[in-house]
Enzyme design. Structure first.
Site, PDB file in Angstrom:
ATOM      1  N   GLY A 165       0.802  -1.137  -0.036  1.00 35.97           N
ATOM      2  CA  GLY A 165       0.064   0.104  -0.079  1.00 35.97           C
ATOM      3  C   GLY A 165       0.810   1.359   0.005  1.00 35.97           C
ATOM      4  N   LYS A 166       1.783   1.279   0.939  1.00 38.03           N
ATOM      5  CA  LYS A 166       2.821   2.682   0.862  1.00 38.03           C
ATOM      6  C   LYS A 166       3.577   2.579  -0.402  1.00 38.03           C
ATOM      7  CE  LYS A 166       3.516   2.298   5.686  1.00 38.03           C
ATOM      8  NZ  LYS A 166       4.795   2.221   6.641  1.00 38.03           N
TER       9      LYS A 166
ATOM     10  N   ASP B 145       8.320   5.978   9.466  1.00 36.26           N
ATOM     11  CA  ASP B 145       8.044   5.499  10.791  1.00 36.26           C
ATOM     12  C   ASP B 145       6.777   6.318  11.200  1.00 36.26           C
ATOM     13  OD1 ASP B 145       8.572   3.397  12.480  1.00 36.26           O
ATOM     14  OD2 ASP B 145       9.276   4.640  13.991  1.00 36.26           O
TER      15      ASP B 145
ATOM     16  N   PHE C  41      -6.829   0.998   8.512  1.00 39.28           N
ATOM     17  CA  PHE C  41      -6.140  -0.162   9.117  1.00 39.28           C
ATOM     18  C   PHE C  41      -5.775   0.158  10.734  1.00 39.28           C
ATOM     19  CE2 PHE C  41      -1.567   1.129   9.499  1.00 39.28           C
ATOM     20  CZ  PHE C  41      -1.493   2.180   8.625  1.00 39.28           C
TER      21      PHE C  41
ATOM     22  N   LYS D  63      -8.367  10.299   3.296  1.00 36.71           N
ATOM     23  CA  LYS D  63      -7.627   9.881   4.500  1.00 36.71           C
ATOM     24  C   LYS D  63      -5.967  10.357   3.891  1.00 36.71           C
ATOM     25  CE  LYS D  63      -5.327   6.620   7.279  1.00 36.71           C
ATOM     26  NZ  LYS D  63      -4.855   5.404   7.553  1.00 36.71           N
TER      27      LYS D  63
HETATM   28  P1  IMP Z   1       4.458   1.614  10.404  1.00 36.66           P
HETATM   29  O1  IMP Z   1       4.992   2.891  10.532  1.00 36.66           O
HETATM   30  O2  IMP Z   1       3.475   1.715   9.132  1.00 36.66           O
HETATM   31  O3  IMP Z   1       4.791   0.342  10.928  1.00 36.66           O
HETATM   32  O4  IMP Z   1       2.845   1.991  11.584  1.00 36.66           O
HETATM   33  C1  IMP Z   1       3.171   1.752  12.956  1.00 36.66           C
HETATM   34  C2  IMP Z   1       1.744   1.343  13.499  1.00 36.66           C
HETATM   35  O5  IMP Z   1       1.301   2.638  13.712  1.00 36.66           O
HETATM   36  C3  IMP Z   1       0.991   0.477  12.576  1.00 36.66           C
HETATM   37  O6  IMP Z   1       1.099  -0.768  12.751  1.00 36.66           O
HETATM   38  C4  IMP Z   1      -0.183   1.118  13.149  1.00 36.66           C
HETATM   39  O7  IMP Z   1      -0.611   0.466  14.386  1.00 36.66           O
HETATM   40  C5  IMP Z   1      -0.170   2.422  13.592  1.00 36.66           C
HETATM   41  N1  IMP Z   1      -0.417   3.549  12.329  1.00 36.66           N
HETATM   42  C6  IMP Z   1       0.317   4.231  11.607  1.00 36.66           C
HETATM   43  N2  IMP Z   1      -0.291   4.945  10.823  1.00 36.66           N
HETATM   44  C7  IMP Z   1      -1.599   4.589  10.963  1.00 36.66           C
HETATM   45  C8  IMP Z   1      -2.730   4.856  10.333  1.00 36.66           C
HETATM   46  O8  IMP Z   1      -2.893   5.542   9.345  1.00 36.66           O
HETATM   47  N3  IMP Z   1      -4.100   4.371  10.705  1.00 36.66           N
HETATM   48  C9  IMP Z   1      -4.061   3.480  11.761  1.00 36.66           C
HETATM   49  N4  IMP Z   1      -2.924   3.070  12.454  1.00 36.66           N
HETATM   50  C10 IMP Z   1      -1.896   3.619  12.032  1.00 36.66           C
END
Ligand code: IMP
Length: 194
Positions: free
Chosen positions: A13-14, A70, A153, A176
């Site tokens: 997705g990213k 992050d 998510f 979003k």
């Molecule tokens: P990462 O930086 O994608 O690893 O995100 C770290 C964690 O932060 C994710 O697993 C979610 O639990 C939470 N998180 C980060 N961004 C979002 C978002 O846009 N929606 C919901 N949870 C988020």
């Protein structure tokens, strides 16, 4: 001519979201997995340190410029927790529903339910880059006990946006991206890279 850039993440997705926005300014984004880069450790207490560690790791193993992000959710009444521990707040194996239940329980006795999502993006030209390009985004809301919405998510079904009267999980992906911590950080990064 487009320049190869490694995304220090294997999240499809990213990759899609970031490559759509980076292609017009000349970057050809590739997931680190394509170059057999294993996930980096994220041992640090701040988002920026973890993002920097991931970007340098991917650049070191590929010899190419790298981009890392992050992110997490920070509750004001909890001193910014879960923060960098958002993905595994309720322990292993990681579970969105257990994370949400823990956050709701931790806030149950607190009057202040305000929270914000935070995202840091780091771009390095090479592993030892002394001037990483850094962009941050912050998205304010409140944590609510009842889940609403099917989109997004992680914490989105419990991340209430008072001015919209919806949770983040009730927004379309375009909405979003326009509002979110990641969307904001990405637009700032692109301005800096131009
Ligand atoms: P990462 O930086 O994608 O690893 O995100 C770290 C964690 O932060 C994710 O697993 C979610 O639990 C939470 N998180 C980060 N961004 C979002 C978002 O846009 N929606 C919901 N949870 C988020």
């Amino acid at each position: 001519m487009s320049r190869k850039l490694i995304l220090a993440s294997d999240n499809a997705g990213k990759l899609k979201e970031f490559s759509t926005m980076l292609a017009p300014i000349g970057f050809d984004l590739h997931a680190q997995r394509e170059f057999n880069v294993p996930e980096a450790e994220e041992p640090h207490p701040s988002f920026v340190e973890n993002a920097l560690a991931k970007a340098r790791h991917a650049a070191r193993l590929t010899g190419l410029p790298a981009l890392a992000d992050d992110s997490g959710v920070c509750a004001n009444a909890l001193g910014g927790a879960p923060g960098v521990y958002s993905a595994r707040y309720a322990g292993e194996p990681k579970s969105d529903s257990r994370n949400n239940q823990k956050l709701i329980a931790d806030l149950a006795m607190q009057a202040d339910k305000s929270a914000y999502y935070f995202c840091v993006l780091v771009f390095v030209r090479h592993a030892g880059d002394p001037q990483p390009v850094i962009a941050e985004g912050r998205w304010d809301g409140e944590i609510i006990a009842d889940a609403h919405g099917q989109g997004g998510f992680g914490y989105d079904p419990h991340f209430w946006l008072p001015e919209l009267g919806k949770t983040a999980a009730e927004l379309s992906s375009d909405e979003k991206n326009r509002l979110s911590h990641r969307g904001q950080a990405l637009r700032i990064l692109i301005e800096k890279l131009r």
